[in-house]
Write a protein that holds these residues in place. Sequence first.
Motif, PDB file in Angstrom:
ATOM      1  N   SER A 141     -21.650   2.584  37.587  1.00 15.40           N
ATOM      2  CA  SER A 141     -21.887   2.639  36.140  1.00 15.40           C
ATOM      3  C   SER A 141     -22.491   3.980  35.745  1.00 15.40           C
ATOM      4  CB  SER A 141     -22.788   1.482  35.682  1.00 15.40           C
ATOM      5  OG  SER A 141     -24.089   1.616  36.206  1.00 15.40           O
ATOM      6  N   LEU A 142     -23.241   4.587  36.644  1.00 17.96           N
ATOM      7  CA  LEU A 142     -23.847   5.886  36.365  1.00 17.96           C
ATOM      8  C   LEU A 142     -22.791   6.965  36.137  1.00 17.96           C
ATOM      9  CD1 LEU A 142     -26.391   7.610  36.121  1.00 17.96           C
ATOM     10  CD2 LEU A 142     -26.429   7.799  38.610  1.00 17.96           C
ATOM     11  N   VAL A 143     -21.666   6.838  36.806  1.00 13.36           N
ATOM     12  CA  VAL A 143     -20.592   7.811  36.673  1.00 13.36           C
ATOM     13  C   VAL A 143     -19.694   7.485  35.469  1.00 13.36           C
ATOM     14  CG1 VAL A 143     -18.709   8.990  37.894  1.00 13.36           C
ATOM     15  CG2 VAL A 143     -20.708   8.211  39.159  1.00 13.36           C
ATOM     16  N   GLY A 144     -19.796   6.259  34.933  1.00 11.48           N
ATOM     17  CA  GLY A 144     -19.095   5.960  33.689  1.00 11.48           C
ATOM     18  C   GLY A 144     -18.155   4.782  33.686  1.00 11.48           C
ATOM     19  N   LEU A 145     -17.977   4.097  34.829  1.00  9.17           N
ATOM     20  CA  LEU A 145     -17.117   2.911  34.861  1.00  9.17           C
ATOM     21  C   LEU A 145     -17.695   1.931  35.878  1.00  9.17           C
ATOM     22  CD1 LEU A 145     -14.486   1.693  33.669  1.00  9.17           C
ATOM     23  CD2 LEU A 145     -13.306   2.611  35.681  1.00  9.17           C
ATOM     24  N   PRO A 146     -18.390   0.889  35.418  1.00 13.96           N
ATOM     25  CA  PRO A 146     -19.033  -0.056  36.338  1.00 13.96           C
ATOM     26  C   PRO A 146     -18.009  -0.954  37.040  1.00 13.96           C
ATOM     27  CG  PRO A 146     -19.553  -0.600  34.040  1.00 13.96           C
ATOM     28  CD  PRO A 146     -18.683   0.608  34.026  1.00 13.96           C
ATOM     29  N   LEU A 147     -17.644  -0.575  38.243  1.00 12.89           N
ATOM     30  CA  LEU A 147     -16.562  -1.260  38.956  1.00 12.89           C
ATOM     31  C   LEU A 147     -16.904  -2.694  39.336  1.00 12.89           C
ATOM     32  CD1 LEU A 147     -15.153   1.522  41.305  1.00 12.89           C
ATOM     33  CD2 LEU A 147     -14.275   0.747  39.092  1.00 12.89           C
ATOM     34  N   ILE A 148     -18.145  -2.979  39.671  1.00 15.55           N
ATOM     35  CA  ILE A 148     -18.493  -4.349  40.070  1.00 15.55           C
ATOM     36  C   ILE A 148     -18.250  -5.306  38.905  1.00 15.55           C
ATOM     37  CG2 ILE A 148     -20.380  -5.876  40.777  1.00 15.55           C
ATOM     38  CD1 ILE A 148     -21.501  -3.483  42.403  1.00 15.55           C
ATOM     39  N   ARG A 149     -18.716  -4.931  37.725  1.00 18.10           N
ATOM     40  CA  ARG A 149     -18.500  -5.780  36.544  1.00 18.10           C
ATOM     41  C   ARG A 149     -17.034  -5.807  36.166  1.00 18.10           C
ATOM     42  NH1 ARG A 149     -17.940  -9.611  34.204  1.00 18.10           N
ATOM     43  NH2 ARG A 149     -18.635 -10.091  32.092  1.00 18.10           N
TER      44      ARG A 149
ATOM     45  N   VAL B  71     -14.479  -5.632  38.192  1.00 15.29           N
ATOM     46  CA  VAL B  71     -13.804  -6.552  39.110  1.00 15.29           C
ATOM     47  C   VAL B  71     -14.007  -7.995  38.646  1.00 15.29           C
ATOM     48  CG1 VAL B  71     -13.838  -7.492  41.465  1.00 15.29           C
ATOM     49  CG2 VAL B  71     -13.753  -5.018  41.100  1.00 15.29           C
ATOM     50  N   ASP B  72     -15.217  -8.347  38.210  1.00 13.91           N
ATOM     51  CA  ASP B  72     -15.458  -9.699  37.668  1.00 13.91           C
ATOM     52  C   ASP B  72     -14.503  -9.993  36.518  1.00 13.91           C
ATOM     53  OD1 ASP B  72     -17.615 -10.051  39.410  1.00 13.91           O
ATOM     54  OD2 ASP B  72     -19.115  -9.494  37.902  1.00 13.91           O
ATOM     55  N   MET B  73     -14.354  -9.027  35.624  1.00 16.20           N
ATOM     56  CA  MET B  73     -13.478  -9.204  34.461  1.00 16.20           C
ATOM     57  C   MET B  73     -12.010  -9.332  34.872  1.00 16.20           C
ATOM     58  SD  MET B  73     -15.116  -6.473  31.774  1.00 16.20           S
ATOM     59  CE  MET B  73     -16.675  -6.772  30.925  1.00 16.20           C
TER      60      MET B  73
ATOM     61  N   LEU C 264     -11.656   4.245  38.925  1.00 18.64           N
ATOM     62  CA  LEU C 264     -10.701   3.138  38.866  1.00 18.64           C
ATOM     63  C   LEU C 264      -9.720   3.183  40.033  1.00 18.64           C
ATOM     64  CD1 LEU C 264      -9.719   0.626  37.426  1.00 18.64           C
ATOM     65  CD2 LEU C 264      -8.374   2.098  35.894  1.00 18.64           C
ATOM     66  N   SER C 265      -9.369   4.360  40.492  1.00 18.57           N
ATOM     67  CA  SER C 265      -8.429   4.460  41.614  1.00 18.57           C
ATOM     68  C   SER C 265      -8.991   3.837  42.888  1.00 18.57           C
ATOM     69  CB  SER C 265      -8.010   5.911  41.848  1.00 18.57           C
ATOM     70  OG  SER C 265      -9.104   6.671  42.309  1.00 18.57           O
TER      71      SER C 265
ATOM     72  N   GLY D  57      -7.125 -13.159  36.331  1.00 15.69           N
ATOM     73  CA  GLY D  57      -6.151 -13.541  37.342  1.00 15.69           C
ATOM     74  C   GLY D  57      -5.644 -12.410  38.207  1.00 15.69           C
ATOM     75  N   VAL D  58      -6.274 -11.244  38.126  1.00 15.12           N
ATOM     76  CA  VAL D  58      -5.848 -10.118  38.961  1.00 15.12           C
ATOM     77  C   VAL D  58      -6.333 -10.362  40.388  1.00 15.12           C
ATOM     78  CG1 VAL D  58      -6.070  -7.629  39.335  1.00 15.12           C
ATOM     79  CG2 VAL D  58      -5.902  -8.540  36.998  1.00 15.12           C
ATOM     80  N   ALA D  59      -5.465 -10.174  41.355  1.00 19.78           N
ATOM     81  CA  ALA D  59      -5.792 -10.398  42.756  1.00 19.78           C
ATOM     82  C   ALA D  59      -6.507  -9.174  43.322  1.00 19.78           C
ATOM     83  CB  ALA D  59      -4.534 -10.701  43.566  1.00 19.78           C
ATOM     84  N   LEU D  60      -7.779  -9.341  43.671  1.00 19.04           N
ATOM     85  CA  LEU D  60      -8.564  -8.278  44.290  1.00 19.04           C
ATOM     86  C   LEU D  60      -9.346  -8.864  45.445  1.00 19.04           C
ATOM     87  CD1 LEU D  60      -9.872  -6.424  41.151  1.00 19.04           C
ATOM     88  CD2 LEU D  60      -8.709  -5.333  43.056  1.00 19.04           C
ATOM     89  N   PRO D  61      -9.561  -8.234  46.544  1.00 15.53           N
ATOM     90  CA  PRO D  61      -8.908  -6.969  46.889  1.00 15.53           C
ATOM     91  C   PRO D  61      -7.420  -7.177  47.151  1.00 15.53           C
ATOM     92  CG  PRO D  61     -10.201  -7.747  48.748  1.00 15.53           C
ATOM     93  CD  PRO D  61     -10.428  -8.695  47.607  1.00 15.53           C
TER      94      PRO D  61
END
Length: 192
Positions: free
Chosen positions: A171-179, A181-183, A17-18, A188-192
Amino acid sequence: MLPLLLASSSVYRRDLLSRLRLPFTCSSPDIDESHRPGESALELVQRLSLEKAKALAASHPAHLIIGSDQVAVLNDQIIGKPHTFDKARQQLLNASGASVSFLTGLTLLNSQTGHHQTDCVPFTVHMRHLSAEQIERYLHAEEPYDCAGSFKAEGLGVSLFQRTEGDDATSLVGLPLIRLVDMLLAQGVALP
């Protein structure tokens, strides 16, 4: 933006997440993670990711709460964290030359509105044919006893792989960042 809370005590999820460079805090939810009779692996990880997020909603109002849960599946059987050398060795012997599917449930809960998004992100690891000696050398080197599947993909565990298959390696490590980010974008979270 509402404050971001990771419903986990996992250092692996915290490190992932960081990468998004968003401020967040962590809190470990206290839930029963037992597998229910007749529940599929997909249903299990989606239910647990949602329950983890909901468990912290009352104590963290007006937050975006991230819940995640993962299982490894080998030969249609859920395999958990081995916790010991002997169990890890047996898991890797069973996985030698086979495919291990990782299902990672992910929930983003807005505790202010009660709205949540829940999904499951699959990822498959096709393992090399491994000798008992290779397995034992690996286990002594990395001690992956707190990892489903008995390996650390972000470390030396990659040497056990023949190939991988999936849309999001995180996702293999335990937190699917791509999905995730979609959420977050949908909230309304500004990324990047």
